[in-house]
Design a protein around this motif. Structure first.
Motif, PDB file in Angstrom:
ATOM      1  N   PRO A  12     -12.541 -26.961  52.528  1.00 13.63           N
ATOM      2  CA  PRO A  12     -12.433 -25.534  52.206  1.00 13.63           C
ATOM      3  C   PRO A  12     -11.088 -25.152  51.611  1.00 13.63           C
ATOM      4  CG  PRO A  12     -12.409 -25.879  54.582  1.00 13.63           C
ATOM      5  CD  PRO A  12     -12.787 -27.181  53.956  1.00 13.63           C
ATOM      6  N   SER A  13     -10.031 -25.891  51.998  1.00 11.24           N
ATOM      7  CA  SER A  13      -8.721 -25.638  51.411  1.00 11.24           C
ATOM      8  C   SER A  13      -8.714 -26.068  49.947  1.00 11.24           C
ATOM      9  CB  SER A  13      -7.638 -26.396  52.199  1.00 11.24           C
ATOM     10  OG  SER A  13      -6.370 -26.180  51.628  1.00 11.24           O
ATOM     11  N   GLY A  14      -9.272 -27.249  49.683  1.00 16.15           N
ATOM     12  CA  GLY A  14      -9.330 -27.743  48.307  1.00 16.15           C
ATOM     13  C   GLY A  14     -10.210 -26.901  47.416  1.00 16.15           C
ATOM     14  N   LEU A  15     -11.302 -26.394  47.974  1.00 17.86           N
ATOM     15  CA  LEU A  15     -12.247 -25.577  47.210  1.00 17.86           C
ATOM     16  C   LEU A  15     -11.795 -24.128  47.090  1.00 17.86           C
ATOM     17  CD1 LEU A  15     -15.595 -26.918  48.702  1.00 17.86           C
ATOM     18  CD2 LEU A  15     -14.733 -27.314  46.388  1.00 17.86           C
ATOM     19  N   ARG A  16     -10.718 -23.770  47.823  1.00 16.67           N
ATOM     20  CA  ARG A  16     -10.249 -22.373  47.864  1.00 16.67           C
ATOM     21  C   ARG A  16     -11.369 -21.454  48.348  1.00 16.67           C
ATOM     22  NH1 ARG A  16      -6.973 -26.297  46.229  1.00 16.67           N
ATOM     23  NH2 ARG A  16      -5.217 -25.668  44.893  1.00 16.67           N
ATOM     24  N   LYS A  17     -12.068 -21.892  49.384  1.00 19.33           N
ATOM     25  CA  LYS A  17     -13.205 -21.125  49.889  1.00 19.33           C
ATOM     26  C   LYS A  17     -13.020 -20.649  51.332  1.00 19.33           C
ATOM     27  CE  LYS A  17     -16.952 -22.696  46.905  1.00 19.33           C
ATOM     28  NZ  LYS A  17     -18.310 -23.292  46.836  1.00 19.33           N
ATOM     29  N   PHE A  18     -11.786 -20.548  51.790  1.00 16.03           N
ATOM     30  CA  PHE A  18     -11.547 -19.999  53.111  1.00 16.03           C
ATOM     31  C   PHE A  18     -11.924 -18.524  53.155  1.00 16.03           C
ATOM     32  CE2 PHE A  18      -8.198 -23.360  53.938  1.00 16.03           C
ATOM     33  CZ  PHE A  18      -8.860 -23.907  54.999  1.00 16.03           C
ATOM     34  N   SER A  19     -12.521 -18.117  54.260  1.00 18.02           N
ATOM     35  CA  SER A  19     -12.680 -16.684  54.476  1.00 18.02           C
ATOM     36  C   SER A  19     -11.415 -16.136  55.135  1.00 18.02           C
ATOM     37  CB  SER A  19     -13.901 -16.401  55.349  1.00 18.02           C
ATOM     38  OG  SER A  19     -13.727 -16.951  56.640  1.00 18.02           O
ATOM     39  N   ARG A  20     -10.675 -17.020  55.812  1.00 21.81           N
ATOM     40  CA  ARG A  20      -9.408 -16.596  56.402  1.00 21.81           C
ATOM     41  C   ARG A  20      -8.292 -16.655  55.356  1.00 21.81           C
ATOM     42  NH1 ARG A  20      -6.439 -21.161  58.888  1.00 21.81           N
ATOM     43  NH2 ARG A  20      -7.602 -23.102  58.587  1.00 21.81           N
ATOM     44  N   LYS A  21      -7.181 -16.001  55.639  1.00 25.48           N
ATOM     45  CA  LYS A  21      -6.092 -15.902  54.683  1.00 25.48           C
ATOM     46  C   LYS A  21      -5.366 -17.238  54.511  1.00 25.48           C
ATOM     47  CE  LYS A  21      -5.104 -11.016  55.563  1.00 25.48           C
ATOM     48  NZ  LYS A  21      -4.094 -10.044  56.062  1.00 25.48           N
ATOM     49  N   THR A  22      -4.844 -17.443  53.314  1.00 23.66           N
ATOM     50  CA  THR A  22      -3.969 -18.589  53.064  1.00 23.66           C
ATOM     51  C   THR A  22      -2.555 -18.182  53.450  1.00 23.66           C
ATOM     52  OG1 THR A  22      -5.328 -19.397  51.241  1.00 23.66           O
ATOM     53  CG2 THR A  22      -3.035 -20.121  51.278  1.00 23.66           C
ATOM     54  N   GLY A  23      -1.873 -19.061  54.180  1.00 20.82           N
ATOM     55  CA  GLY A  23      -0.529 -18.696  54.627  1.00 20.82           C
ATOM     56  C   GLY A  23       0.255 -19.887  55.124  1.00 20.82           C
ATOM     57  N   ILE A  24       1.388 -19.609  55.738  1.00 16.96           N
ATOM     58  CA  ILE A  24       2.315 -20.658  56.151  1.00 16.96           C
ATOM     59  C   ILE A  24       2.826 -20.375  57.564  1.00 16.96           C
ATOM     60  CG2 ILE A  24       4.379 -19.523  55.190  1.00 16.96           C
ATOM     61  CD1 ILE A  24       5.206 -22.336  54.190  1.00 16.96           C
ATOM     62  N   LEU A  25       2.942 -21.402  58.374  1.00 19.39           N
ATOM     63  CA  LEU A  25       3.416 -21.292  59.751  1.00 19.39           C
ATOM     64  C   LEU A  25       4.895 -20.913  59.769  1.00 19.39           C
ATOM     65  CD1 LEU A  25       2.844 -21.828  62.840  1.00 19.39           C
ATOM     66  CD2 LEU A  25       3.618 -24.181  62.398  1.00 19.39           C
ATOM     67  N   THR A  26       5.205 -19.787  60.387  1.00 18.84           N
ATOM     68  CA  THR A  26       6.590 -19.324  60.437  1.00 18.84           C
ATOM     69  C   THR A  26       7.348 -19.982  61.584  1.00 18.84           C
ATOM     70  OG1 THR A  26       6.092 -17.467  61.916  1.00 18.84           O
ATOM     71  CG2 THR A  26       5.898 -17.081  59.518  1.00 18.84           C
ATOM     72  N   LYS A  27       8.657 -19.924  61.502  1.00 19.37           N
ATOM     73  CA  LYS A  27       9.494 -20.470  62.571  1.00 19.37           C
ATOM     74  C   LYS A  27       9.226 -19.737  63.884  1.00 19.37           C
ATOM     75  CE  LYS A  27      13.407 -21.918  59.681  1.00 19.37           C
ATOM     76  NZ  LYS A  27      14.879 -21.787  59.487  1.00 19.37           N
ATOM     77  N   GLU A  28       9.028 -18.428  63.793  1.00 19.62           N
ATOM     78  CA  GLU A  28       8.818 -17.624  64.999  1.00 19.62           C
ATOM     79  C   GLU A  28       7.540 -18.029  65.714  1.00 19.62           C
ATOM     80  OE1 GLU A  28      11.620 -15.777  62.340  1.00 19.62           O
ATOM     81  OE2 GLU A  28       9.526 -16.393  61.981  1.00 19.62           O
ATOM     82  N   MET A  29       6.453 -18.206  64.951  1.00 14.87           N
ATOM     83  CA  MET A  29       5.184 -18.597  65.564  1.00 14.87           C
ATOM     84  C   MET A  29       5.280 -19.994  66.165  1.00 14.87           C
ATOM     85  SD  MET A  29       2.082 -17.971  66.458  1.00 14.87           S
ATOM     86  CE  MET A  29       1.718 -16.426  65.607  1.00 14.87           C
ATOM     87  N   TYR A  30       5.884 -20.915  65.418  1.00 16.78           N
ATOM     88  CA  TYR A  30       6.008 -22.288  65.910  1.00 16.78           C
ATOM     89  C   TYR A  30       6.842 -22.333  67.190  1.00 16.78           C
ATOM     90  CZ  TYR A  30       7.138 -27.233  66.219  1.00 16.78           C
ATOM     91  OH  TYR A  30       7.295 -28.523  66.666  1.00 16.78           O
TER      92      TYR A  30
END
Length: 338
Positions: free
Chosen positions: A64-82
């Protein structure tokens, strides 16, 4: 074999009394669940996958990442969340996979995350397509203390490689592998344990012996053959391998395909670990790629509230009573030999 054994042993080197006690609680809860036929979760997870990013440079047709078919948002893990996840779970975890969907090395803080986990004596692993590994990055991989580096190489030669890894470069993968092998020698490091993962498709099934030789020539530590997942497998797919050993599916008399796994009503993963997406959603396992089964949100609740909460236990109960009705379980390899 000695390198593989040493890698497996290194997972338990970070064990502490608290982690050992937690493992015993997990086991007890799982056993009681099977006896009493209701979910009992006494411990915390010993393993998690945490998603550095959903972004990826390739366009693999069953991803789904390769196909760009996520229903959820594309994003990046932040330092705060990690840091929040590590604070809550660091004392319990034995194993952390810094990967779910996307290409993990596209996260600019990836190596910082690895170092922080290693400071807590957590075994760390990731899976990459290796397109971002140059000599400098290879050095960062070694110096971060990453324990296991899984590199996807699903074909020998550009033609076979891009049959699945659409948009990729076979030569870049070879160069990336070579850089890491070289830097391990230069820095005299035993880690990371370098694993080549070869997903067996019809396009590359004639290359199994060839990839064994290639791995030996490259000097990697381990080669793993993996069965391919297909979302719409019922009618077959041109990429499906003809080698039964490496297929998750079997052909029926009417020409349709069904999954080999009998899907017994049990799953230890529901006790031992979970997946946390880049934005803090907790999902049951790596087969829930689009986070359809959101069991909690770490932006709203603590992990313990999610892990031992009613929504999670309701899901565990579904798996233990009628697992075949849980759609993400249908492609699960648990219980298969491959």
């Amino acid at each position: 074999m000695l390198k593989i054994f040493a890698d497996r042993v290194s997972i338990v080197l970070g064990i502490s009394f608290k982690r050992l006690w937690n493992i015993l609680l997990l086991q007890l809860g799982y056993v009681l669940t099977k006896i009493l036929k209701k979910p009992i979760q006494l411990g915390m997870p010993v393993s998690i996958s945490i998603e550095p990013t959903t972004s990826c440079n390739l366009r693999c047709p069953q991803c789904p990442s390769g196909l760009r078919k996520f229903s959820r948002k594309t994003g990046i893990l932040t330092k705060e969340m990690y840091d929040d996840v590590l604070t809550q779970l660091g004392d319990y975890l034995m194993y952390m996979i810094l990967y779910f969907q996307g290409e993990p090395l596209m996260n600019p803080w990836f190596f910082e995350y690895v170092k922080k986990a290693n400071q807590k004596k957590i075994y760390t692993a990731t899976s990459t397509n290796a397109h971002f590994i140059d000599e400098d990055t290879a050095g960062q991989i070694i110096e971060s203390g990453l324990n296991k580096l899984i590199i996807s190489l699903d074909g020998i030669g550009q033609k076979e490689y891009v049959a699945y890894r659409v948009g990729g470069s076979y030569q870049k993968v070879l160069d990336g592998i070579s850089h890491v092998v070289k830097m391990k020698k230069v820095l005299k490091s035993r880690t990371p344990h370098i694993v080549i993962q070869f997903i067996v498709f019809k396009s590359n099934e004639h290359q199994l012996d060839e990839v064994k030789k290639l791995c030996k020539d490259l000097g990697v530590d381990e080669l793993q053959f993996k069965s391919a997942q297909f979302y719409n497998y019922e009618k077959g797919d041109p990429l499906m391998t003809t080698i039964d050993k490496y297929s998750r599916y079997k052909k029926q008399s009417d020409g349709s395909y069904t999954f080999k796994n009998p899907l017994k009503n049990k799953c230890y993963r529901m006790w031992s670990g979970c997946v946390i997406t880049w934005d803090g959603l907790t999902v049951p396992c790596c087969f829930d790629k689009d986070a359809d089964y959101k069991l909690g949100d770490l932006k709203l609740n603590t992990f313990k509230e999610v892990w031992k909460g009613p929504l999670y236990n309701d899901f565990r109960n579904k798996v233990f009573t009628n697992r075949k009705d849980v759609d993400i379980c249908k492609n699960c390899t648990e219980g298969m030999k491959v």
